[in-house]
Write a protein that holds these residues in place. Structure first.
Motif, PDB file in Angstrom:
ATOM      1  N   PHE A   1      35.848 132.269  46.765  1.00  0.00           N
ATOM      2  CA  PHE A   1      34.903 132.061  45.769  1.00  0.00           C
ATOM      3  C   PHE A   1      34.489 130.452  45.761  1.00  0.00           C
ATOM      4  CE2 PHE A   1      34.496 129.876  41.499  1.00  0.00           C
ATOM      5  CZ  PHE A   1      33.622 130.496  40.819  1.00  0.00           C
ATOM      6  N   PHE A   2      35.726 129.759  45.932  1.00  0.00           N
ATOM      7  CA  PHE A   2      35.523 128.323  46.285  1.00  0.00           C
ATOM      8  C   PHE A   2      34.576 127.902  47.633  1.00  0.00           C
ATOM      9  CE2 PHE A   2      38.715 128.645  43.027  1.00  0.00           C
ATOM     10  CZ  PHE A   2      38.014 127.726  42.161  1.00  0.00           C
ATOM     11  N   ALA A   3      35.102 128.668  48.773  1.00  0.00           N
ATOM     12  CA  ALA A   3      34.539 128.193  49.937  1.00  0.00           C
ATOM     13  C   ALA A   3      33.000 128.577  49.884  1.00  0.00           C
ATOM     14  CB  ALA A   3      35.305 129.440  50.987  1.00  0.00           C
TER      15      ALA A   3
ATOM     16  N   CYS B   1      46.819 125.493  58.258  1.00  0.00           N
ATOM     17  CA  CYS B   1      45.900 126.784  58.066  1.00  0.00           C
ATOM     18  C   CYS B   1      44.637 126.328  57.757  1.00  0.00           C
ATOM     19  CB  CYS B   1      46.557 127.246  56.653  1.00  0.00           C
ATOM     20  SG  CYS B   1      48.133 127.789  57.118  1.00  0.00           S
ATOM     21  N   THR B   2      44.213 125.133  57.109  1.00  0.00           N
ATOM     22  CA  THR B   2      42.839 124.781  57.180  1.00  0.00           C
ATOM     23  C   THR B   2      42.175 124.574  58.287  1.00  0.00           C
ATOM     24  OG1 THR B   2      43.195 123.924  54.667  1.00  0.00           O
ATOM     25  CG2 THR B   2      41.394 122.893  55.777  1.00  0.00           C
ATOM     26  N   ILE B   3      42.904 123.693  59.056  1.00  0.00           N
ATOM     27  CA  ILE B   3      42.179 123.394  60.580  1.00  0.00           C
ATOM     28  C   ILE B   3      42.220 124.692  61.345  1.00  0.00           C
ATOM     29  CG2 ILE B   3      42.766 122.158  62.680  1.00  0.00           C
ATOM     30  CD1 ILE B   3      44.338 119.994  60.946  1.00  0.00           C
ATOM     31  N   GLY B   4      43.011 125.632  61.050  1.00  0.00           N
ATOM     32  CA  GLY B   4      42.906 126.851  61.873  1.00  0.00           C
ATOM     33  C   GLY B   4      41.846 127.570  61.415  1.00  0.00           C
ATOM     34  N   GLY B   5      41.401 127.423  60.130  1.00  0.00           N
ATOM     35  CA  GLY B   5      40.265 128.406  59.471  1.00  0.00           C
ATOM     36  C   GLY B   5      38.833 127.812  60.088  1.00  0.00           C
TER      37      GLY B   5
ATOM     38  N   SER C   1      42.421 136.419  48.500  1.00  0.00           N
ATOM     39  CA  SER C   1      41.351 136.297  49.196  1.00  0.00           C
ATOM     40  C   SER C   1      40.161 136.133  48.560  1.00  0.00           C
ATOM     41  CB  SER C   1      41.112 137.368  50.102  1.00  0.00           C
ATOM     42  OG  SER C   1      41.192 138.591  49.688  1.00  0.00           O
ATOM     43  N   ALA C   2      40.025 136.857  47.310  1.00  0.00           N
ATOM     44  CA  ALA C   2      38.766 136.624  46.513  1.00  0.00           C
ATOM     45  C   ALA C   2      38.781 135.156  45.813  1.00  0.00           C
ATOM     46  CB  ALA C   2      38.622 137.812  45.337  1.00  0.00           C
TER      47      ALA C   2
ATOM     48  N   GLY D   1      42.516 128.304  54.342  1.00  0.00           N
ATOM     49  CA  GLY D   1      43.519 127.378  53.651  1.00  0.00           C
ATOM     50  C   GLY D   1      43.895 127.916  52.318  1.00  0.00           C
ATOM     51  N   LEU D   2      42.829 128.372  51.655  1.00  0.00           N
ATOM     52  CA  LEU D   2      43.107 128.569  50.096  1.00  0.00           C
ATOM     53  C   LEU D   2      43.599 130.074  50.168  1.00  0.00           C
ATOM     54  CD1 LEU D   2      39.807 127.364  48.333  1.00  0.00           C
ATOM     55  CD2 LEU D   2      41.949 126.414  48.243  1.00  0.00           C
TER      56      LEU D   2
END
Length: 353
Positions: free
Chosen positions: A165-167, A59-63, A160-161, A130-131
């Motif tokens: 926040f971290f992204a 999912c992270t790579i997809g993002g 999603s929030a 990813g998150l």
């Protein structure tokens, strides 16, 4: 057996079937859980265990693939948009903005800031997608089966929030340099000389000066992006697509992802645009403050200046990002994002057919 049965039903009927007994024990109506069911053939093709480390890595790579290249591809639009936000008298329209930008430096002038855009939004995309998957699973566990089933949209919004926040902490330094390069001709050739110069002038802390307004722009945007997308996908399968998701080909499902992404993107652009103007003004001037920008522009201008261009840009971006993200998930054997309609609606589809 997984610790929580609810999140597993997000993606496959096989998981739901294997855990149907706990559902009955808690008296959760199957129609309330159906929003999380996906096409049966997807679970059969699954190559990566859900909620495993490999799942979140995928999912992270997809993002990254969804966000970095797409944001970079619209750099010319972003350059014009940012300058319209900073100097609306000189850049009075989209056409005028392109003319001035081209006259001052040619095609290369429209590509200013592409490097921090690519790196910054790749970092952001990794965290955003990813998150989101991680927090959606975590919060469903915390809420419990019945609560999560009854309040699916708040679950999407919270996940999603939290992800955004971290992204944004990773995106902010690169966004600051990007805006400075795009709105100050001759400031720097790119990221390698722009970043050191920015730090020299504003200090390391200056890289995160715009973090709060960036949160103000990106968190509502991402909440709308994910919650609206998930609900629009379900609405499309229920009211528009002439057959249930389980009967749709992968190409048809990805078409639904693109359409839902575009509609969600329009909503995203509108809700996050005031903060986008704030971010541009704050990063363009060292002396600018949030209160000063609001006083100078007024709320109407904050909400509307450059909005048309941003709707075109964000709508296309969001649709393309969802198409890329879901295409990558399908490629690695995971299901597309978004809920299938409840069983009763699938029966209605069958009757119509």
């Amino acid at each position: 057996m997984h610790n929580s049965w609810l999140p597993d039903s997000v993606y496959g009927t096989a998981a739901l079937a294997s855990l149907s007994q706990p559902c009955q024990a808690q008296n959760v109506p199957s129609s309330r859980l159906a929003f999380m069911m996906a096409a049966p053939d997807e679970s059969k093709q699954q190559k990566i265990p859900l909620y495993s480390a490999k799942y979140y890595q995928a999912c992270t790579i997809g993002g990254i693939l969804a966000c970095g290249p797409t944001h970079t591809s619209v750099t010319p639009l972003d350059v014009v948009k940012c300058n319209m936000q900073i100097d609306s008298k000189r850049y009075s329209s989209i056409g005028t903005g392109f003319k001035i930008t081209l006259a001052e430096g040619g095609i290369s002038n429209l590509l200013r800031g592409w490097a921090p855009t690519f790196i910054g939004y790749s970092v952001q995309g990794a965290g955003k997608y990813g998150l989101y998957e991680y927090f959606k699973h975590l919060y469903a566990d915390m809420a419990g089966a019945e609560t999560a089933a009854n309040y699916q949209t708040p679950l999407f919004l919270a996940a999603s929030a939290s992800a955004e926040f971290f992204a944004d902490i990773g995106l902010c330094p690169l966004e600051a340099v990007k805006v400075k390069i795009q709105t100050s001709p001759g400031y720097a050739k790119g990221l390698t000389d722009g970043m050191p110069k920015f730090v020299q002038e504003n200090g390391v802390a200056g890289l995160w000066k715009g973090l709060v307004p960036l949160w103000g722009r990106q968190i509502p945007y991402t909440m709308m992006k994910f919650a609206a997308f998930e609900n629009i996908v379900q609405a499309l399968y229920t009211n528009v697509v002439p057959k249930p998701k389980s009967d749709c080909s992968k190409t048809e499902q990805l078409g639904v992802s693109f359409a839902a992404g575009y509609l969600a993107g329009i909503l995203c652009a509108v809700i996050s645009h005031p903060a986008d103007n704030l971010v541009s003004k704050l990063n363009a001037s060292k002396e600018a403050t949030i209160g000063g920008v609001i006083s100078e522009m007024g709320w109407w201008q904050l909400a509307t200046r450059g909005l048309g261009l941003r709707i075109a840009m964000i709508g296309t971006l969001t649709a393309t990002q969802w198409a890329i993200y879901d295409s990558f998930k399908v490629y690695v054997g995971l299901p597309t994002t978004g809920a299938a309609p409840p069983p009763e609606n699938e029966e209605e589809h069958a009757k119509k057919a």
